[in-house]
Scaffold this motif. Sequence first.
Motif, short mmCIF file in Angstrom:
data_model
loop_
_atom_site.label_atom_id
_atom_site.label_comp_id
_atom_site.label_asym_id
_atom_site.label_seq_id
_atom_site.Cartn_x
_atom_site.Cartn_y
_atom_site.Cartn_z
N GLU A 1 -1.26 -1.88 4.08
CA GLU A 1 -0.88 -1.57 5.08
C GLU A 1 -1.70 -2.83 6.07
N SER A 2 -2.15 -4.15 5.70
CA SER A 2 -3.38 -5.21 6.30
C SER A 2 -2.89 -6.76 4.98
N GLN B 1 -1.46 2.69 9.52
CA GLN B 1 0.32 2.53 8.88
C GLN B 1 1.31 1.68 8.48
N ALA B 2 1.73 1.85 7.05
CA ALA B 2 2.12 0.83 6.08
C ALA B 2 3.52 0.27 6.85
N GLU B 3 3.08 -1.06 6.00
CA GLU B 3 3.85 -2.14 6.68
C GLU B 3 4.35 -2.96 5.80
#
Length: 322
Positions: free
Chosen positions: A202-203, A136-138
Amino acid sequence: MMSSTITLCFLLLSSGVLHVYGSCVGRCNDPLDNTKPCQCNSHCVQYNDCCDDYHDVCGQGSLSSLADTLWNLDVNRLVADTDYVINYQGQVNENNKYDNAPLPFFTSLNENKVDSITSYVQFKSLLDNYESTIGQAEDLTSQEWGEIDAFLDTVMASGVMQEAFKYLHENGHVPNDAAQFREKLKEMWFNLYPRSSGGVIESSGFEHVLVGEHRSTVSGFHNWLQFFLQEDAGRLDYQGFVKTGEPRIVGSQFDWVGYWKSLGSFFLGTSPEFDMSLYSVCAIMHPNAVCSFHMNGSDVRIQTWDIGHKTGLQIASAYPIL
């Protein structure tokens, strides 16, 4: 945890001390042993048969010396059985999914003390900045970057990180520029990246190691305070310990928001600045490898990983091996 590409053969002695074949862990100053592929005493330098980690584990100015210094400088470490009480309960096999611990892992924690220490308070403020689902993009808001910068300033000013910076500079790994080193830590731990080549942003190292992520199972999650907070909130179910080690290391099995972790290892009671300092030194000196040393009377091994598809060093994972 990621699978290592390095195969290590272990010999478990009858005394119960774990020795690593081909390593100096547990072997410093042992006499010549021709059954071993390399040696760990002062003569090995003369005969050119030292193990690759001899200088790190046994030599003067070694990682062991640094680790002992960092341990002693961790003035914000909480005291076992005084500041916190844990309940190991039953031991479990990391390959079997069952609950052998009906009670929580943490029986108590002196939260007033935790909330009186700046680095802990700032660390806690970062934990809700991330989306734990891998894929999930962040993104991070300006306020969240402000929280990160405040935390980094506190970590940089700590005795443990100052000593780590000094050691890395003296051993030729970083320039003698504190501002530049701070930016390196920010890139390693906080700048966001895709966990797979071509994937979404994402991280980060901080999110993976100290907060935790999940897809089909839990990934990362190697911090005791996050463990306590999630357990206290009813989001984490401790299922038993897989292994324990010293100084105060546990490998636990748990369910976190419906996702299973077969073996999550972390130091107990150590400050956020200590964990980041030790993991940063190992990641910079031995990326994608095992970092071996002696600390507070015990042999310790840290595995670190880099994100290979991104230029520069970013923490993909870091954790104590049990």
